[in-house]
Design a protein around this motif. Structure first.
Motif, PDB file in Angstrom:
ATOM      1  N   UNK A  52       0.752  -1.073  -0.035  1.00 29.99           N
ATOM      2  CA  UNK A  52       0.084  -0.061   0.021  1.00 29.99           C
ATOM      3  C   UNK A  52       0.718   1.253  -0.070  1.00 29.99           C
ATOM      4  N   UNK A  53       2.125   1.183  -0.246  1.00 30.57           N
ATOM      5  CA  UNK A  53       2.945   2.352  -0.376  1.00 30.57           C
ATOM      6  C   UNK A  53       3.205   3.252   0.744  1.00 30.57           C
ATOM      7  N   UNK A  54       3.309   2.239   1.858  1.00 27.58           N
ATOM      8  CA  UNK A  54       3.287   3.081   2.982  1.00 27.58           C
ATOM      9  C   UNK A  54       4.764   3.225   3.619  1.00 27.58           C
ATOM     10  N   UNK A  55       5.300   4.291   4.047  1.00 29.98           N
ATOM     11  CA  UNK A  55       6.717   4.098   4.203  1.00 29.98           C
ATOM     12  C   UNK A  55       6.746   3.753   6.049  1.00 29.98           C
ATOM     13  N   UNK A  56       7.592   3.136   6.030  1.00 26.26           N
ATOM     14  CA  UNK A  56       7.979   2.561   7.610  1.00 26.26           C
ATOM     15  C   UNK A  56       9.339   2.138   7.704  1.00 26.26           C
TER      16      UNK A  56
END
Length: 204
Positions: A52-56
């Motif tokens: 979901x293209x979420x930075x972490x």
């Protein structure tokens, strides 16, 4: 601002569900930390975030993983349901069924038998090979009632990938339909087909 989602002790899909819920609640830019204490759930949540293209960022200490997420905002909408990322890498699950026909074990003292049944369900998650399914009928369905230790044990097994099936006729007979905490209600046709399918059946 920082929000922490503590998933220690939880198995898939719970870490995924809690992470998705938190992502929908936080405001954009808020720091979200998801704490997980098993590698499989960490991998599942990681795949969910990446897809979901979420930075972490991920850190690990003594088997506890912390995913630090830069949140995308309350309008977050996942590509797929979080539960679809749940992969239980539990190699212990094999094809045998546990058949529970009573809320107690054995034919002697029933109070002792209930203690033994509670011990059996508490011990089952620790054995080398888990069953694929537990089928409960007659007074065995009472083990799934809300607020009981046995229901908690069955729920734990469900979260480990074991299907819990309850006889619908039995649930109706005991009048506990609204009190069921865990398990799928089924009928005798399904139960008969499962028990005669050739799969190994274990009766405590």
């Amino acid at each position: 601002m920082e929000r922490i989602v503590d998933c220690k002790g939880l198995l898939c899909p719970q870490p995924l569900i809690l992470t998705k819920r938190a992502l929908k609640e936080v405001v954009k830019g808020e720091i979200l930390k998801v704490i997980i204490d098993n590698a499989t759930s960490c991998q599942n949540v990681t795949r969910f975030l990446t897809d979901n293209n979420i930075e972490f960022k991920t850190s690990e200490a003594d088997g506890v993983y912390t995913l630090t997420i830069i949140t995308p905002g309350a309008d977050f909408s996942p590509k797929k349901e979080a539960e679809e990322y749940c992969e239980i890498s539990n190699p212990k699950t094999v094809s045998y069924i546990v058949q529970i026909t009573s809320d107690f074990i054995g034919s002697g003292n029933e109070d002792l038998g209930r203690i033994l049944m509670k011990g059996f369900l508490n011990t089952l998650p620790d054995i080398e090979e888990l069953p694929s399914e537990i089928i409960c009928y007659n007074s065995g369905v009472l083990l799934a009632k809300k607020g009981t230790d046995t229901a908690k044990s069955l729920l734990k097994l469900k979260n480990m990938g074991v299907k819990i099936t309850l006889c619908g006729t039995c649930v109706d007979f005991y009048g506990i339909k609204e009190e069921i905490e865990v398990g799928e209600i089924s009928n005798m046709l399904y139960i008969a087909e499962k028990l005669t399918s050739g799969v190994k059946v274990v009766k405590p």
